[in-house]
Design a protein around this motif. Sequence first.
Motif, PDB file in Angstrom:
ATOM      1  N   GLN A 173      -8.348   0.633  -0.975  1.00 55.97           N
ATOM      2  CA  GLN A 173      -9.048  -1.458  -0.221  1.00 55.97           C
ATOM      3  C   GLN A 173     -10.087  -1.312   0.194  1.00 55.97           C
ATOM      4  OE1 GLN A 173      -5.626  -2.421   1.898  1.00 55.97           O
ATOM      5  NE2 GLN A 173      -6.217  -4.131   2.316  1.00 55.97           N
TER       6      GLN A 173
ATOM      7  N   THR B 178       1.116  -1.384  -0.115  1.00 60.72           N
ATOM      8  CA  THR B 178      -0.491   0.514  -0.141  1.00 60.72           C
ATOM      9  C   THR B 178       0.752   1.082   0.113  1.00 60.72           C
ATOM     10  OG1 THR B 178      -1.953  -1.131   1.407  1.00 60.72           O
ATOM     11  CG2 THR B 178      -1.823   1.561   1.001  1.00 60.72           C
TER      12      THR B 178
ATOM     13  N   ASP C 275      -6.160  -1.059  -4.860  1.00 60.26           N
ATOM     14  CA  ASP C 275      -5.937  -2.180  -3.984  1.00 60.26           C
ATOM     15  C   ASP C 275      -6.720  -2.922  -3.063  1.00 60.26           C
ATOM     16  OD1 ASP C 275      -3.973  -2.851  -1.426  1.00 60.26           O
ATOM     17  OD2 ASP C 275      -4.134  -0.820  -0.519  1.00 60.26           O
TER      18      ASP C 275
HETATM   19 MG   LIG Z   1      -1.931  -2.938   2.114  1.00 62.41          MG
END
Ligand SMILES: [Mg+2]
Lengths: 368, 227
Positions: free
Chosen positions: B92, B47, B166
């Motif tokens: 994400q 990330t 992500d």
């Molecule tokens: Mg991550």
Amino acid sequence: MARRNLTRTKMRSLLASLGIVIGVIAIASLGMFGVALQYSFTQNLGDIGNQITVSPNTAENVTELTERDVRDIQRVASPTATVAPVKQRVEPVSFDRRTTGRQLVYGVENPAELYEAREGRITEPFRTGALVGANIAEEHDLHPGSTITVNESTVRVRAVLAEGDAFSSLNPDNRVLLPASSFQERGYSQVYVIESSGSRANETAMAIRNSLNDRQERVNVMELGSIVDTIEQQFQIINTVLVGIASISLLVAGISILNVMLMSTVERREEIGVLRAVGYQKRDVLKVMLMEATLLGVLGGVAGVVLSLGAGLAINHYTVGDATAVFRMANAWYLGAAFSFGVVTSIVSGLYPAWKAASEEPVEALRG
Amino acid sequence: MKVVDADDLVKRYRTGGQTLDALAGVDFDLDAGEFVSIMGPSGSGKTTLLNILGLLDTPTEGRIRLDGQDVTGLSDRKRTALRKRTIGFVFQHFYLLPTLTAVENVEVPLLLDQPPGLTKRARSLLERMGLGDRLDHRPDELSGGQKQRVAIARSLINEPKIVLADEPTGNLDSETGRQILDEFQRIADEDDVAIVAVTHDDLVNEYVDRTVHLVDGTIGRERKSGG
Ligand SMILES: [Mg+2]
Ligand SMILES: Nc1ncnc2c1ncn2[C@@H]1O[C@H](COP(=O)(O)OP(=O)(O)OP(=O)(O)O)[C@@H](O)[C@H]1O
């Protein structure tokens, strides 16, 4: 978007603007309350601030005012002023032909320039008949056309006079007025001067003192203009204090908005992070947040103004006895001031949370 | 043509006297139209790398060039503007705005500019994602996979050169996952958009041109995919 965000957090937005509403109401209605108070007071005072009463100073053995005194007063008074010399005498008067009492009667040359008739007409010039005050008329059931007896001669009532200002020395409510020509006395017991304003009255009163009391304290000059002015200034101060108290409640409202906005920035941390990530500049976020605060303020302000108008109607109904008295300039001023105060408060208290939201790093905001 | 050229990226975090290199010297290149996946254990810096590539974060050391332009030391303001023009994010946790409908969520990046035809474009993107019948639904009325697809549509609204995703398939069943990956591949091939996807999902590797393995902030072995 600001609107949507507010509707989402309906309950909280409601509470926040409730604070503003209450603050605005507090300011506006306390302001209006002060105005109503002042208004009803000045209504009672009426024109007494403009009136001067000149009477002989008995302490100096002056018992009456002469034609010369009247001319002197006329000379120093402003050209627009009304100068009305009055004579007085105690006479046996009977209102019902049976009982006779001793009553002070007034001799007035031109009562039309001092009084208005409630019933009947005040003739000009005033040569015959009598005028009676409202209280006497009610007590003895007198109307135009009724007769009363003054010193054993019958006199017809021409008019019943309208009620006068409560504290005025001209107040005719308990008086009987006869034509000045029916008095044998040459001198006058009083001279009334009516000026167009309190400050004029004040000047005239001084001029009268200067001119008539030059060598000897011949006359007493009673004048309430300066007192009325002082009273009105006092009211201004009272009003300011009232509004000041109300402002504190608005301050509290501001803090509650601050709280709401802070909570909402904490809650929406991630959303704001997304906005920043997809390319909203700091000032864009600032704008969106400030829009929300402004919207809250405007909504709260509008609601507050509407409710205050209601409150104002009630206040004026009970203090002045005329609900529509709320639509006066001074009140509009207080409403406007309260509204802008509400909006400004909410923007100011939205400023810090908005800045905080805008300046957070999106990476921080978006981390899980 | 290289759209991203990053050299020796280091991201160092200092927490309570300890220093931690989330990235410890990473070189990363990306060509236009390339579809690359980044794999690695949790905490390996995936990330972090994505954020630096997407100009959300700045590296402690190293240089990064975007479209030939050195963007290493740019101000927040300039990075934000550049992000808006060239980069699309799929987060994400998708991060849709709960008050807005699917279409409005897709429009969000350009909502302040209101370019003509914005709504039409947002609709057609959603239709391409197979959400033609969910245009006016709020996020809480959508399933996880549908939310993910709205998020992907949002990342494409500004016609980016690079899409950074992500875990784009982390919340999807393999059927929907394939649909998304097909779409990514199509965008990469037809629109020449470079795509970087962080993933744990081996399915993704059937589609990508290349997989980068990240271990403890350093690039491990790199493998060309057949696809
Ligand atoms: Mg991550
Ligand atoms: N702001 C920060 N302060 C301190 N340490 C951080 C910070 N951000 C990330 N890290 C650390 O950097 C390392 C890399 O984090 P990163 O989020 O890039 O991992 P990841 O590979 O994305 O993991 P996952 O697969 O769980 O998402 C982790 O050890 C994390 O604890």
